[in-house]
Design a protein around this motif. Structure first.
Motif, PDB file in Angstrom:
ATOM      1  N   VAL A   9      13.251  -1.632  -9.028  1.00  0.00           N
ATOM      2  CA  VAL A   9      13.913  -2.759  -8.364  1.00  0.00           C
ATOM      3  C   VAL A   9      13.084  -3.183  -7.143  1.00  0.00           C
ATOM      4  CG1 VAL A   9      16.013  -3.507  -7.205  1.00  0.00           C
ATOM      5  CG2 VAL A   9      16.156  -1.931  -9.139  1.00  0.00           C
ATOM      6  N   PRO A  10      12.719  -4.462  -7.057  1.00  0.00           N
ATOM      7  CA  PRO A  10      11.952  -4.923  -5.898  1.00  0.00           C
ATOM      8  C   PRO A  10      12.831  -5.013  -4.652  1.00  0.00           C
ATOM      9  CG  PRO A  10      12.483  -6.774  -7.327  1.00  0.00           C
ATOM     10  CD  PRO A  10      12.964  -5.524  -8.028  1.00  0.00           C
ATOM     11  N   VAL A  11      12.186  -4.961  -3.486  1.00  0.00           N
ATOM     12  CA  VAL A  11      12.906  -5.113  -2.225  1.00  0.00           C
ATOM     13  C   VAL A  11      13.597  -6.476  -2.231  1.00  0.00           C
ATOM     14  CG1 VAL A  11      12.652  -5.321   0.268  1.00  0.00           C
ATOM     15  CG2 VAL A  11      11.312  -3.630  -0.982  1.00  0.00           C
ATOM     16  N   GLY A  12      14.876  -6.488  -1.913  1.00  0.00           N
ATOM     17  CA  GLY A  12      15.640  -7.737  -1.909  1.00  0.00           C
ATOM     18  C   GLY A  12      16.189  -8.118  -3.271  1.00  0.00           C
ATOM     19  N   GLY A  13      15.895  -7.307  -4.292  1.00  0.00           N
ATOM     20  CA  GLY A  13      16.360  -7.616  -5.639  1.00  0.00           C
ATOM     21  C   GLY A  13      17.810  -7.206  -5.852  1.00  0.00           C
ATOM     22  N   GLU A  14      18.504  -7.947  -6.692  1.00  0.00           N
ATOM     23  CA  GLU A  14      19.886  -7.628  -7.044  1.00  0.00           C
ATOM     24  C   GLU A  14      19.924  -7.120  -8.476  1.00  0.00           C
ATOM     25  OE1 GLU A  14      22.671 -10.754  -6.088  1.00  0.00           O
ATOM     26  OE2 GLU A  14      21.377 -11.454  -4.467  1.00  0.00           O
ATOM     27  N   LEU A  15      20.633  -6.015  -8.682  1.00  0.00           N
ATOM     28  CA  LEU A  15      20.660  -5.380 -10.000  1.00  0.00           C
ATOM     29  C   LEU A  15      21.098  -6.323 -11.105  1.00  0.00           C
ATOM     30  CD1 LEU A  15      22.107  -1.838  -9.183  1.00  0.00           C
ATOM     31  CD2 LEU A  15      19.722  -2.544  -9.404  1.00  0.00           C
ATOM     32  N   ASP A  16      22.032  -7.199 -10.801  1.00  0.00           N
ATOM     33  CA  ASP A  16      22.559  -8.118 -11.802  1.00  0.00           C
ATOM     34  C   ASP A  16      21.467  -9.020 -12.391  1.00  0.00           C
ATOM     35  OD1 ASP A  16      24.603  -9.294 -13.327  1.00  0.00           O
ATOM     36  OD2 ASP A  16      24.755 -10.947 -11.891  1.00  0.00           O
ATOM     37  N   TYR A  17      20.385  -9.250 -11.638  1.00  0.00           N
ATOM     38  CA  TYR A  17      19.326 -10.155 -12.079  1.00  0.00           C
ATOM     39  C   TYR A  17      18.128  -9.436 -12.685  1.00  0.00           C
ATOM     40  CZ  TYR A  17      21.920 -13.686  -9.553  1.00  0.00           C
ATOM     41  OH  TYR A  17      22.904 -14.546  -9.128  1.00  0.00           O
ATOM     42  N   MET A  18      18.161  -8.103 -12.728  1.00  0.00           N
ATOM     43  CA  MET A  18      17.038  -7.326 -13.253  1.00  0.00           C
ATOM     44  C   MET A  18      17.105  -7.233 -14.770  1.00  0.00           C
ATOM     45  SD  MET A  18      15.379  -6.406 -10.581  1.00  0.00           S
ATOM     46  CE  MET A  18      15.978  -7.509  -9.306  1.00  0.00           C
TER      47      MET A  18
ATOM     48  N   LEU B 223      15.279  -1.992 -14.836  1.00  0.00           N
ATOM     49  CA  LEU B 223      16.343  -1.047 -14.495  1.00  0.00           C
ATOM     50  C   LEU B 223      16.032   0.355 -15.011  1.00  0.00           C
ATOM     51  CD1 LEU B 223      19.461  -3.293 -15.108  1.00  0.00           C
ATOM     52  CD2 LEU B 223      18.581  -2.488 -12.911  1.00  0.00           C
ATOM     53  N   LEU B 224      15.491   0.450 -16.218  1.00  0.00           N
ATOM     54  CA  LEU B 224      15.120   1.747 -16.780  1.00  0.00           C
ATOM     55  C   LEU B 224      14.051   2.407 -15.911  1.00  0.00           C
ATOM     56  CD1 LEU B 224      15.247   3.863 -19.036  1.00  0.00           C
ATOM     57  CD2 LEU B 224      13.500   2.545 -20.240  1.00  0.00           C
ATOM     58  N   GLU B 225      13.014   1.661 -15.535  1.00  0.00           N
ATOM     59  CA  GLU B 225      11.954   2.202 -14.674  1.00  0.00           C
ATOM     60  C   GLU B 225      12.521   2.657 -13.331  1.00  0.00           C
ATOM     61  OE1 GLU B 225       8.813   2.911 -14.952  1.00  0.00           O
ATOM     62  OE2 GLU B 225       8.154   1.917 -16.775  1.00  0.00           O
ATOM     63  N   ALA B 226      13.450   1.875 -12.783  1.00  0.00           N
ATOM     64  CA  ALA B 226      14.042   2.211 -11.483  1.00  0.00           C
ATOM     65  C   ALA B 226      14.806   3.531 -11.561  1.00  0.00           C
ATOM     66  CB  ALA B 226      14.959   1.088 -11.012  1.00  0.00           C
ATOM     67  N   ILE B 227      15.566   3.727 -12.629  1.00  0.00           N
ATOM     68  CA  ILE B 227      16.325   4.969 -12.795  1.00  0.00           C
ATOM     69  C   ILE B 227      15.374   6.148 -13.002  1.00  0.00           C
ATOM     70  CG2 ILE B 227      17.878   6.217 -14.365  1.00  0.00           C
ATOM     71  CD1 ILE B 227      19.378   4.352 -12.524  1.00  0.00           C
ATOM     72  N   GLU B 228      14.369   5.963 -13.862  1.00  0.00           N
ATOM     73  CA  GLU B 228      13.459   7.058 -14.161  1.00  0.00           C
ATOM     74  C   GLU B 228      12.551   7.401 -12.973  1.00  0.00           C
ATOM     75  OE1 GLU B 228      11.433   5.969 -17.767  1.00  0.00           O
ATOM     76  OE2 GLU B 228      13.108   6.610 -18.994  1.00  0.00           O
ATOM     77  N   SER B 229      12.287   6.439 -12.090  1.00  0.00           N
ATOM     78  CA  SER B 229      11.396   6.676 -10.941  1.00  0.00           C
ATOM     79  C   SER B 229      12.181   6.938  -9.659  1.00  0.00           C
ATOM     80  CB  SER B 229      10.487   5.461 -10.745  1.00  0.00           C
ATOM     81  OG  SER B 229       9.734   5.204 -11.895  1.00  0.00           O
ATOM     82  N   ARG B 230      13.462   7.286  -9.798  1.00  0.00           N
ATOM     83  CA  ARG B 230      14.287   7.481  -8.584  1.00  0.00           C
ATOM     84  C   ARG B 230      13.733   8.607  -7.720  1.00  0.00           C
ATOM     85  NH1 ARG B 230      16.698   9.665 -12.935  1.00  0.00           N
ATOM     86  NH2 ARG B 230      17.586  11.764 -12.768  1.00  0.00           N
ATOM     87  N   GLN B 231      14.009   8.501  -6.426  1.00  0.00           N
ATOM     88  CA  GLN B 231      13.517   9.472  -5.443  1.00  0.00           C
ATOM     89  C   GLN B 231      14.670   9.956  -4.581  1.00  0.00           C
ATOM     90  OE1 GLN B 231      10.506   7.436  -3.236  1.00  0.00           O
ATOM     91  NE2 GLN B 231       9.173   7.145  -4.994  1.00  0.00           N
ATOM     92  N   PRO B 232      14.524  11.136  -3.957  1.00  0.00           N
ATOM     93  CA  PRO B 232      15.581  11.615  -3.050  1.00  0.00           C
ATOM     94  C   PRO B 232      15.775  10.644  -1.887  1.00  0.00           C
ATOM     95  CG  PRO B 232      13.969  13.341  -3.507  1.00  0.00           C
ATOM     96  CD  PRO B 232      13.425  12.072  -4.080  1.00  0.00           C
ATOM     97  N   PHE B 233      16.993  10.548  -1.431  1.00  0.00           N
ATOM     98  CA  PHE B 233      17.323   9.612  -0.348  1.00  0.00           C
ATOM     99  C   PHE B 233      17.337  10.332   0.987  1.00  0.00           C
ATOM    100  CE2 PHE B 233      20.413   6.754   1.883  1.00  0.00           C
ATOM    101  CZ  PHE B 233      19.572   5.650   1.919  1.00  0.00           C
TER     102      PHE B 233
END
Length: 197
Positions: free
Chosen positions: A173-182, A187-197
């Motif tokens: 997900v790009p900075v400023g991006g809204e999930l509804d528009y992805m 979305l798959l890449e974002a979930i698979e590349s998640r990082q600790p917060f």
């Protein structure tokens, strides 16, 4: 200027990426309205640029000298090389000022459909650069297309016998991006590349 010269100008402008026949006509008309303040200086600049630009023997960038200003910059981190497909990608990274190392422009990506094989792009010269003692990391910044990813996997395989870190740009997900528009792939890449917060 005859109509055939105007038609030729329009035809040449229409060959530029993103410029269709209508836009080419508008551009030609703008140039014709300002021959001394726009058209002649533009023509001179195009000729001067065509006469002075060379391809860098080190990285593949376009500059007025080889090695280019980036490869020649002593302040650059020579241990990290970002691999990109085209010069436009290099310019985008430089504009964002996000990389202080070196680059390697492949000049395209592998594509079985288009007949682009490893011999047609700068993979062999990248492997030679990676073998240099000062090179510690290769960052693959290929486009998120099938051809870009195929190229990244091929390069990773070619580098596997060299003791070097290979990484790729983060995806998602790009900075400023809204999930509804992805799209689903993002979305798959974002979930698979998640990082600790």
């Amino acid at each position: 200027m005859s109509q055939s010269e105007i038609d030729n100008l329009i035809e040449l402008l229409a060959r530029l990426p993103g410029i269709g026949p209508r836009s080419a006509r508008r551009l030609a008309l703008s140039l014709l309205k300002k021959p001394d303040s726009l058209m002649r200086p533009l023509a001179k600049s195009i000729i001067d640029t065509a006469d002075s630009i060379v391809k860098c023997n080190e990285c593949g960038n376009l500059d007025t000298k080889s090695p280019c200003n980036i490869c020649d910059d002593q302040k650059r981190d020579i241990s990290v090389i970002v691999v990109i497909e085209e010069v436009a990608d290099l310019w985008a990274l430089e504009r964002a000022a996000v990389h202080k190392g070196l680059y390697h422009v492949l000049g395209g990506s592998l594509s079985a459909i288009d007949g682009v094989s490893p011999e047609n792009i700068g993979i062999a010269s990248l492997i030679e650069r990676a073998k240099k003692e000062e090179t510690k990391e290769i960052i693959l910044a290929m486009n998120a297309t099938i051809d870009g990813q195929t190229t990244a996997y091929y390069i990773t395989d070619q580098l596997s016998s060299i003791d070097i870190k290979v990484s790729r740009l983060a995806r998602g997900v790009p900075v400023g991006g809204e999930l509804d528009y992805m799209d689903d792939g993002t979305l798959l890449e974002a979930i698979e590349s998640r990082q600790p917060f």
